[in-house]
Design an enzyme around this catalytic site. Structure first.
Site, PDB file in Angstrom:
ATOM      1  N   CYS A 134       0.812  -1.230   0.000  1.00  0.00           N
ATOM      2  CA  CYS A 134       0.000   0.000   0.000  1.00  0.00           C
ATOM      3  C   CYS A 134       0.834   1.262   0.000  1.00  0.00           C
ATOM      4  CB  CYS A 134      -0.940   0.013   1.196  1.00  0.00           C
ATOM      5  SG  CYS A 134      -2.275  -1.134   0.970  1.00  0.00           S
TER       6      CYS A 134
HETATM    7  N1  CO8 Z   1     -20.744  -9.772   6.816  1.00  0.00           N
HETATM    8  C1  CO8 Z   1     -21.253 -10.006   8.040  1.00  0.00           C
HETATM    9  N2  CO8 Z   1     -20.493 -10.303   9.110  1.00  0.00           N
HETATM   10  C2  CO8 Z   1     -19.173 -10.369   8.944  1.00  0.00           C
HETATM   11  C3  CO8 Z   1     -18.561 -10.154   7.694  1.00  0.00           C
HETATM   12  C4  CO8 Z   1     -19.397  -9.839   6.601  1.00  0.00           C
HETATM   13  N3  CO8 Z   1     -18.909  -9.607   5.378  1.00  0.00           N
HETATM   14  N4  CO8 Z   1     -17.239 -10.264   7.832  1.00  0.00           N
HETATM   15  C5  CO8 Z   1     -17.001 -10.571   9.116  1.00  0.00           C
HETATM   16  N5  CO8 Z   1     -18.164 -10.649   9.786  1.00  0.00           N
HETATM   17  C6  CO8 Z   1     -18.353 -10.942  11.210  1.00  0.00           C
HETATM   18  C7  CO8 Z   1     -17.152 -11.663  11.801  1.00  0.00           C
HETATM   19  O1  CO8 Z   1     -17.243 -13.051  11.607  1.00  0.00           O
HETATM   20  C8  CO8 Z   1     -17.249 -11.273  13.271  1.00  0.00           C
HETATM   21  O2  CO8 Z   1     -18.230 -12.088  13.895  1.00  0.00           O
HETATM   22  P1  CO8 Z   1     -18.018 -12.551  15.413  1.00  0.00           P
HETATM   23  O3  CO8 Z   1     -17.957 -11.301  16.222  1.00  0.00           O
HETATM   24  O4  CO8 Z   1     -19.195 -13.405  15.656  1.00  0.00           O
HETATM   25  O5  CO8 Z   1     -16.717 -13.300  15.423  1.00  0.00           O
HETATM   26  C9  CO8 Z   1     -17.802  -9.853  13.205  1.00  0.00           C
HETATM   27  O6  CO8 Z   1     -18.453  -9.728  11.943  1.00  0.00           O
HETATM   28  C10 CO8 Z   1     -16.721  -8.800  13.356  1.00  0.00           C
HETATM   29  O7  CO8 Z   1     -15.636  -9.131  12.431  1.00  0.00           O
HETATM   30  P2  CO8 Z   1     -14.262  -8.404  12.439  1.00  0.00           P
HETATM   31  O8  CO8 Z   1     -13.720  -8.399  13.840  1.00  0.00           O
HETATM   32  O9  CO8 Z   1     -13.398  -8.986  11.363  1.00  0.00           O
HETATM   33  O10 CO8 Z   1     -14.738  -6.935  12.010  1.00  0.00           O
HETATM   34  P3  CO8 Z   1     -14.000  -5.572  12.165  1.00  0.00           P
HETATM   35  O11 CO8 Z   1     -14.910  -4.640  12.850  1.00  0.00           O
HETATM   36  O12 CO8 Z   1     -12.619  -5.699  12.657  1.00  0.00           O
HETATM   37  O13 CO8 Z   1     -13.910  -5.062  10.635  1.00  0.00           O
HETATM   38  C11 CO8 Z   1     -12.295  -4.893   8.872  1.00  0.00           C
HETATM   39  C12 CO8 Z   1     -13.187  -5.815   9.708  1.00  0.00           C
HETATM   40  C13 CO8 Z   1     -13.191  -3.952   8.083  1.00  0.00           C
HETATM   41  C14 CO8 Z   1     -11.497  -5.747   7.918  1.00  0.00           C
HETATM   42  C15 CO8 Z   1     -11.376  -4.060   9.797  1.00  0.00           C
HETATM   43  O14 CO8 Z   1     -10.763  -4.894  10.731  1.00  0.00           O
HETATM   44  C16 CO8 Z   1     -10.304  -3.306   9.038  1.00  0.00           C
HETATM   45  O15 CO8 Z   1     -10.556  -2.554   8.126  1.00  0.00           O
HETATM   46  N6  CO8 Z   1      -9.040  -3.445   9.467  1.00  0.00           N
HETATM   47  C17 CO8 Z   1      -7.917  -2.771   8.871  1.00  0.00           C
HETATM   48  C18 CO8 Z   1      -7.695  -3.384   7.565  1.00  0.00           C
HETATM   49  C19 CO8 Z   1      -6.577  -2.755   6.796  1.00  0.00           C
HETATM   50  O16 CO8 Z   1      -6.345  -1.594   6.779  1.00  0.00           O
HETATM   51  N7  CO8 Z   1      -5.896  -3.574   6.084  1.00  0.00           N
HETATM   52  C20 CO8 Z   1      -4.930  -3.132   5.199  1.00  0.00           C
HETATM   53  C21 CO8 Z   1      -4.977  -4.057   4.111  1.00  0.00           C
HETATM   54  S1  CO8 Z   1      -4.542  -3.404   2.590  1.00  0.00           S
HETATM   55  C22 CO8 Z   1      -2.854  -3.402   2.389  1.00  0.00           C
HETATM   56  O17 CO8 Z   1      -2.097  -3.174   3.237  1.00  0.00           O
HETATM   57  C23 CO8 Z   1      -2.312  -3.661   1.036  1.00  0.00           C
HETATM   58  C24 CO8 Z   1      -2.358  -5.034   0.627  1.00  0.00           C
HETATM   59  C25 CO8 Z   1      -1.995  -5.089  -0.790  1.00  0.00           C
HETATM   60  C26 CO8 Z   1      -3.164  -5.194  -1.717  1.00  0.00           C
HETATM   61  C27 CO8 Z   1      -3.512  -6.594  -2.029  1.00  0.00           C
HETATM   62  C28 CO8 Z   1      -4.596  -6.704  -3.079  1.00  0.00           C
HETATM   63  C29 CO8 Z   1      -5.370  -8.009  -3.005  1.00  0.00           C
END
Ligand code: CO8
Length: 374
Positions: A157
């Site tokens: 990124c």
């Molecule tokens: N629908 C419904 N429920 C869901 C879904 C969904 N789609 N997904 C997860 N849930 C559930 C989970 O199972 C969990 O349930 P439970 O509490 O029962 O276990 C609950 O919802 C909460 O899940 P999370 O804890 O995962 O949810 P978060 O509130 O943490 O949100 C995010 C998830 C949005 C992913 C958040 O954690 C986030 O944005 N984190 C930072 C991510 C980030 O910035 N990453 C950077 C990645 S990009 C990068 O660096 C470059 C990579 C290179 C590119 C590659 C290209 C492919």
């Protein structure tokens, strides 16, 4: 020493649009079929049933409302769940170069420059379509840039901000007169569309920037790069093991680790303070305060991350005017995200205004550039 300015920017948006509603409908159908096909194993406790995805969760957890991709029919096909791309002959322009060239043409026009002016091309992105020849050299050739050099670089990124610093250094030292940076991010090919935890995160886009000597620019609008600060700290919390060795390890292309994986919560908790401290320290190095910055063009991964970083910096809620959000429309476009924000949200700033471009992501990697409008 010369002074370095950004004199033009360009954006190419991938042609297909996927709304959260379409995405969730496709995923839920995939999950329904998976659960039906594996009913016995699920009942026996050997395989976990897949839960449904939801539009409400995606919008609340990320702020993403839609994404653009290079090909949507394959992504939305529950039997496939990945883009359907046609292999092009070696003589044809590659997909990544094609996107980069489109963005580059706009950036060059914006800067009042032509191929004859560019003497360095950097293709900076989170993944390259092939091992070699470099995509940057293909872009150089396709644009008719007959002089100088071109190369690829990947810092996930932070590829675009790290490339900007490299361009700046080449301009400062006089090694280059005008640098073209392209960021063709085709994230849809590396995303695990079958994993509801992340299937909503990424989109495809290409951005481009022209960086050149301040005293040689032709553009009306110029942004001096006052300084750059880069930092990396190793982490496995964002990872993909897909690579040129995969086939020799006899990997199944469907193995989960051949796609984007992350510990989203850990990333959130660890990266936000790092990014806020990084930006504050960078501004302090230059004798500036966050409150004196007119705009923050932040990496676009998650709206809550940007709100938290904005609050840590400003001591209050950051408004859309302080730190514009583009991920609602484009999703996370890896290194291109902060450049899209810069491209779309800078025209209203006045001469003398300061802005900060900042990326943060896999590596971990953080790159910031402090700009001033001339
Ligand atoms: N629908 C419904 N429920 C869901 C879904 C969904 N789609 N997904 C997860 N849930 C559930 C989970 O199972 C969990 O349930 P439970 O509490 O029962 O276990 C609950 O919802 C909460 O899940 P999370 O804890 O995962 O949810 P978060 O509130 O943490 O949100 C995010 C998830 C949005 C992913 C958040 O954690 C986030 O944005 N984190 C930072 C991510 C980030 O910035 N990453 C950077 C990645 S990009 C990068 O660096 C470059 C990579 C290179 C590119 C590659 C290209 C492919």
């Amino acid at each position: 020493m010369h002074r370095a300015v950004i004199s033009g920017s360009g954006l190419y948006a991938a042609p297909d649009l996927i709304s959260n509603e379409e995405l969730v409908a496709a995923y839920n159908e995939y999950a329904r079929r998976f659960n039906a096909d594996n009913a016995e194993c699920i009942a026996g406790g050997e395989v976990a049933a897949l839960g449904p995805s939801s539009v409400e969760f995606i919008e609340k957890a990320s702020g993403i409302r839609q994404r653009r991709v290079v090909e949507k029919s394959g992504v939305l096909d529950p039997q496939r769940m990945r883009p359907r791309l046609t292999r092009r002959p070696d003589e044809a322009l590659s997909l990544q170069a094609e996107m980069a060239v489109a963005a580059a043409r706009e950036a060059l026009a914006n800067a009042g420059r032509t191929a004859a002016d560019i003497d360095l091309v950097i293709c900076a992105a989170s993944a390259m379509q092939r091992a070699f020849p470099a995509i940057a050299i293909e872009v150089q050739h396709a644009l008719g840039i007959a002089q100088g050099a071109a190369f690829d670089m990947d810092v996930a990124c932070s590829s675009a901000t790290f490339a900007l610093d490299l361009a700046r250094q080449n301009i400062l030292t006089g090694a280059a007169r005008a640098v073209l940076i392209v960021n063709p991010e085709v994230c849809s090919v590396g995303l695990a569309w079958k994993d509801r935890d992340c299937h909503f995160i990424f989109g495809d886009v290409a951005t481009a920037l022209v960086v050149e000597r301040a005293d040689e620019t032709r553009a009306d609008e110029r942004w001096e790069i006052l300084g750059a600060k880069l930092a990396t700290r190793y982490s496995n919390n964002i990872r993909s093991n897909q690579g040129f060795y995969s086939h020799c390890e006899d990997r199944d292309p469907d193995d989960r680790d051949q796609y984007f994986m992350q510990e989203g919560r850990k990333v959130f908790k660890e990266v936000c303070p790092m990014a806020a401290e990084h930006i504050a320290a960078h501004l302090a190095d230059l004798g500036l305060q966050p409150a004196g910055v007119r705009r923050f063009w932040l990496h676009q991964a998650n709206i809550a991350m940007n709100q938290l970083i904005g609050k840590r910096l400003l001591g209050r809620e950051a408004t859309a005017d302080d730190a514009p959000i583009i991920l609602d429309e484009f999703a996370n476009t890896a290194s291109a995200g902060s450049i899209v924000a810069f491209h779309q949200h800078r025209a209203d700033l006045q001469r003398g205004d300061h802005g900060v471009l900042c990326s943060f992501g896999a590596g971990y990697s953080i790159g910031s550039l402090v700009l001033r409008k001339l």
